[in-house]
Design an enzyme around this catalytic site. Structure first.
Site, PDB file in Angstrom:
ATOM      1  N   ASP A   1       0.867  -1.188   0.000  1.00 28.71           N
ATOM      2  CA  ASP A   1       0.000   0.000   0.000  1.00 28.71           C
ATOM      3  C   ASP A   1       0.897   1.228   0.000  1.00 28.71           C
ATOM      4  OD1 ASP A   1      -2.181   1.911   0.566  1.00 28.71           O
ATOM      5  OD2 ASP A   1      -3.310   0.092   0.968  1.00 28.71           O
TER       6      ASP A   1
ATOM      7  N   HIS B   1      -2.769   3.492  -4.609  1.00 30.32           N
ATOM      8  CA  HIS B   1      -2.172   3.111  -3.315  1.00 30.32           C
ATOM      9  C   HIS B   1      -0.730   2.644  -3.538  1.00 30.32           C
ATOM     10  CE1 HIS B   1      -5.705   3.237  -0.621  1.00 30.32           C
ATOM     11  NE2 HIS B   1      -6.394   2.903  -1.685  1.00 30.32           N
TER      12      HIS B   1
ATOM     13  N   GLU C   1      -9.990   2.777  -5.274  1.00 25.39           N
ATOM     14  CA  GLU C   1      -9.718   4.157  -4.877  1.00 25.39           C
ATOM     15  C   GLU C   1      -8.681   4.882  -5.733  1.00 25.39           C
ATOM     16  OE1 GLU C   1     -10.870   4.602  -0.333  1.00 25.39           O
ATOM     17  OE2 GLU C   1      -8.997   3.500  -0.549  1.00 25.39           O
TER      18      GLU C   1
ATOM     19  N   GLU D   1      -4.410   1.284   9.553  1.00 25.16           N
ATOM     20  CA  GLU D   1      -3.860   2.635   9.725  1.00 25.16           C
ATOM     21  C   GLU D   1      -3.729   3.002  11.209  1.00 25.16           C
ATOM     22  OE1 GLU D   1      -6.215   1.928   7.501  1.00 25.16           O
ATOM     23  OE2 GLU D   1      -6.236   3.375   5.834  1.00 25.16           O
TER      24      GLU D   1
HETATM   25  C1  ACM Z   1     -10.821  -0.354   0.426  1.00 23.72           C
HETATM   26  O1  ACM Z   1     -11.316  -0.256   1.576  1.00 23.72           O
HETATM   27  N1  ACM Z   1     -10.184   0.672  -0.098  1.00 23.72           N
HETATM   28  C2  ACM Z   1     -10.935  -1.571  -0.345  1.00 23.72           C
END
Ligand code: ACM
Length: 763
Positions: free
Chosen positions: A196, A269, A332, A475
């Protein structure tokens, strides 16, 4: 009479769950008859199985040896042996199903596959006392299981948990522990989010900079920094798994019938990879490289060099992970850089792509072709539907259920993981003291209530739903103990969602079984959350006193409470009727079992001069942050220290709090205390300045005090107080100005800050 008794003794499970506390299996078997009698394990119990079932029976052999001191493989002579006969039976239809028959001197376990045998073994273990999970010899125990006849099989073939090891590196030992725990509850997939923006955790032999640079970022564990530059060694955070370690993990998981599904993020990401290989990044509109860290969710440039890089990486990944499915993310992507970068623009022209959604679809399809050519299949998050789905892709529906519905309607396989039910990075309780989580609430009953098959699907589309998965993004989760807190017991509820037919599910019965199951987790020292019952506390004001009503626990459990902020014990008062709070206090209400807290809730009350007085507000709070009503700021109840979405906090976007209290008669005051909320990542900032005014007629106000509010160094509730020379007036007005525009360098910079206000306690 005798016949009738025998008939009754073989009644289906639903009647017996309540009556027979000895049977507490999770997930609930789909067909079970409980009969009279027990099978008792002893040194004369022998195990028959084919050597090909070694992994499947290993937990039974090891646990009975460790905790009970019983050697099932003993060759010693016994005159009166009892038998556990375990065998493959190809006539059983379901690949993971099993049939278990226990009578007084024999246990018979049959299944079509070794996986089915493994699940039958888990059921036998759960029929034994919880102490079977101990790794040391337990004395004075009777190791017996009730006589049962079980025919069981899972509702879904995909029963998963996703662990994000990219945002925070998690030690391998923890991942193995998770494998053990998931296998006990018959789950069969562990999806590892390996890369990520904040870290690259997969060893690449072809691209070593990924591990030198991308595996270590600067910063503390709680933040989400992307800083891979200027990194003194002592501030580095991260790590990666070598290919050898991962192969070993795959083998270990496979022995517990768990497939590890690796996820490599693309096209977004990707900051960790781009910091390591900046030549794979997009160019800005002037043709220059973007500086790093740039912004979250950065995409790879779609030039050929990127595809070569990703294909090389995927080749290495497929070499390590034998899983049929390789997760290639797709979520995203802002795609903003693609609109500016000359290489991406050129790609769109060459391929005749009308927009960046189609460019994303091109990206995913190209990767899919590569993966399919190696005999594997891709899984992607639901954004891979944008611009057109790749022909053989499985969709993981996370933003809701619509992606899953669309994909199933297009006859694609789907794994349901909607954030409202399956995101374990969300809060599970609004009780004070919860560790920081990612907004919102996904409670245990909410997880349990989930049905992965959307009602919108037609009968012939339902078969594309493969199962559900719980996701833990990390996170805010720097260490395994916090990960355990977020995963358990929600993952236990999800195991039942994935395994047990809807008609056999019952939340109240589940919580009772869960209480027993937690004793098993205790042997593994799992730091599970203790919000089993979702205790409810509601308040009302009667004659300016706060009246507290408690509830939310099943009828056969009681609530103990204290009013001095101490943890309740079994000696503390038992809640039987509404509690009247006559002076400032902190109530802690708890459900206990053998001295262990199963659930706990805390709330504080301040009985100050303004409690219950009529109030007016110049601007009503935002409708989403007004749960306690417009007068929640003088109801005597304090809000949560860590969350601003409860009944007590009131919130305004870019508007001041401007409230007036009418004491009815001239009243002397000299100070007030309140709290503002600070959570910059959520656009929430403390007030800029507080002004206090008084009036005798409610029309003409004069300022008696003013004070700026400092920005606190920590997130969460920030106390504020202000005082003035004694003043006697009927009206008191409090104005808290919001911060205004969010300062540069912060989330939402340039937009209006939110302002949250707790109880305004007047003295
Ligand atoms: C995600 O929560 N971005 C898959």
């Amino acid at each position: 009479m005798k016949k009738l008794f025998l008939g009754l003794s073989a009644i289906l499970i639903n009647y017996f769950v309540v009556a027979q506390t000895a049977v507490n299996i999770i997930p609930q078997p789909n067909e079970m008859v409980i009969n009279k009698g027990n099978f008792i394990f002893s040194s004369c119990t022998r195990l028959q199985f084919d050597v090909s079932l070694k992994d499947a029976v290993e937990p039974l052999i090891t646990k009975l040896s460790n905790a009970a001191g019983i050697d099932l493989l003993s060759k010693s002579n016994c005159t009166k042996k009892t038998l556990i006969a375990i065998a493959i039976d190809k006539t059983i239809l379901n690949d993971e199903g099993y049939q278990l028959n226990i009578i007084a001197n024999e246990i018979s376990l049959k299944a079509k596959t070794a996986a089915g045998i493994f699940y039958g073994v888990q059921t036998i273990l759960q029929l034994l006392p919880a102490a079977i999970e101990s790794d040391s010899l337990q004395k004075n125990m009777q190791w017996s299981v009730p006589c049962v006849a079980i025919k069981d099989q899972p509702r879904f073939g995909y029963r998963g948990i996703m662990l994000d090891v990219a945002r925070n590196y998690m030690p391998l030992e923890f991942i193995k522990k998770l494998v053990d725990l998931l296998s006990m509850q018959k789950m069969n997939r562990l999806h590892l989010h390996l890369t990520d923006g904040q870290g690259w955790r997969f060893e690449s032999k072809k691209y070593p900079e990924l591990n030198k640079i991308g595996s270590y970022r600067k910063g503390t564990s709680l933040n989400t920094t992307y800083d891979y530059n200027s990194r003194p060694a002592d501030t580095l955070n991260g790590g990666y798994y070598t290919q050898e370690q991962l192969k070993e993990l795959v083998k270990y998981a496979s022995s517990k019938f768990i497939t590890i599904i690796p996820e490599i993020e693309m096209p977004a990401h990707s900051e960790a990879a781009l910091a390591s290989y900046p030549q794979l990044a997009c160019l800005d509109s002037n043709g220059n490289a973007f500086p790093y860290p740039q912004k979250i969710q950065n995409e790879y440039c779609t030039k050929d060099e990127t595809f070569k890089f990703l294909e090389d990486i995927l080749e290495e990944v497929m070499d390590v992970f034998p899983s049929k499915y390789i997760h290639i993310a797709g979520d995203e992507a802002s795609k903003e850089n693609w609109k500016k970068c000359k290489y991406d623009q050129q790609r769109m022209k060459e391929e005749g792509l009308k927009n960046v959604d189609e460019l994303q679809s091109y990206f995913i399809k190209r990767i899919e072709k590569f993966v399919n050519n190696k005999g594997r299949f891709i899984i992607g998050w639901d954004e891979i539907l944008q611009g057109g789905l790749a022909p053989n892709a499985t969709v993981m529906s996370w933003t809701g259920i619509d992606g899953g519905i669309k994909a199933a309607q297009q006859h694609h396989n789907v794994i349901m993981t909607p954030e409202a039910y399956c995101y374990f990075d969300r809060y599970q309780s609004d009780a004070p003291g919860e560790q920081v989580a990612f907004c919102c609430m996904v409670t245990l009953p909410k997880v349990y209530s989930y049905d992965p098959v959307p009602a919108e699907l037609k009968d012939d589309e339902k078969k594309y739903i493969q199962g559900a998965q719980g996701n833990l993004w990390t996170e805010y989760i720097p260490v395994p103990s916090k990960a355990e807190y977020m995963i358990f017991p929600r993952a236990v509820a999800l195991a039942e969602v994935d395994w047990t037919e809807t008609s056999n599910k019952n939340y109240e019965a589940f919580t009772e079984r869960l209480i027993h199951y937690l004793q098993r987790l205790n042997y593994y020292h799992v730091n599970y959350s203790r919000h089993l019952f979702d205790i409810k506390l509601s308040t009302s004001l009667i004659n300016k006193k706060v009246v507290v009503v408690l509830g939310g626990v099943p009828k056969n459990h009681i609530i103990h409470y204290t009013l001095d902020g101490s943890t309740p014990t079994e000696q503390s008062p038992v809640y039987t009727k509404p509690i009247s709070i006559n002076e400032s206090a902190t109530i802690i209400a708890a459900v206990l079992q053998n001295g262990t807290v199963l659930d706990q809730l805390k709330k504080s009350f301040n009985l100050h001069k303004a409690v219950g007085m009529p109030v007016t507000l110049q601007a009503a709070p935002d409708k989403d942050y007004n749960k306690g009503g417009n007068s929640a700021w003088v109801n005597g109840c304090l809000g949560n220290d860590e969350q601003f979405s409860d009944d007590e906090w009131l919130g305004w976007e870019g508007k001041p709090f401007d409230g007036t209290i009418d004491f009815g008669t001239a009243t002397t005051t000299d100070s007030l205390q309140t709290r503002f909320f600070q959570k910059a990542n959520s656009w929430v900032w403390v007030a800029k300045k507080v002004t206090v005014q008084t009036s005798d007629d409610g029309k003409i106000f004069k300022t008696i005090a003013e004070k700026n509010v400092p920005i606190p160094s920590h997130d969460n509730a920030a106390p504020f107080s202000i005082s003035w020379p004694k003043n006697t007036s009927r009206y008191l007005r409090v104005i808290a100005e919001p911060l205004g525009k969010i300062p540069a360098g912060n989330t939402g910079a340039g937009d209006e800050a939110w302002l949250f206000v707790d109880e305004v306690s007047v003295y």
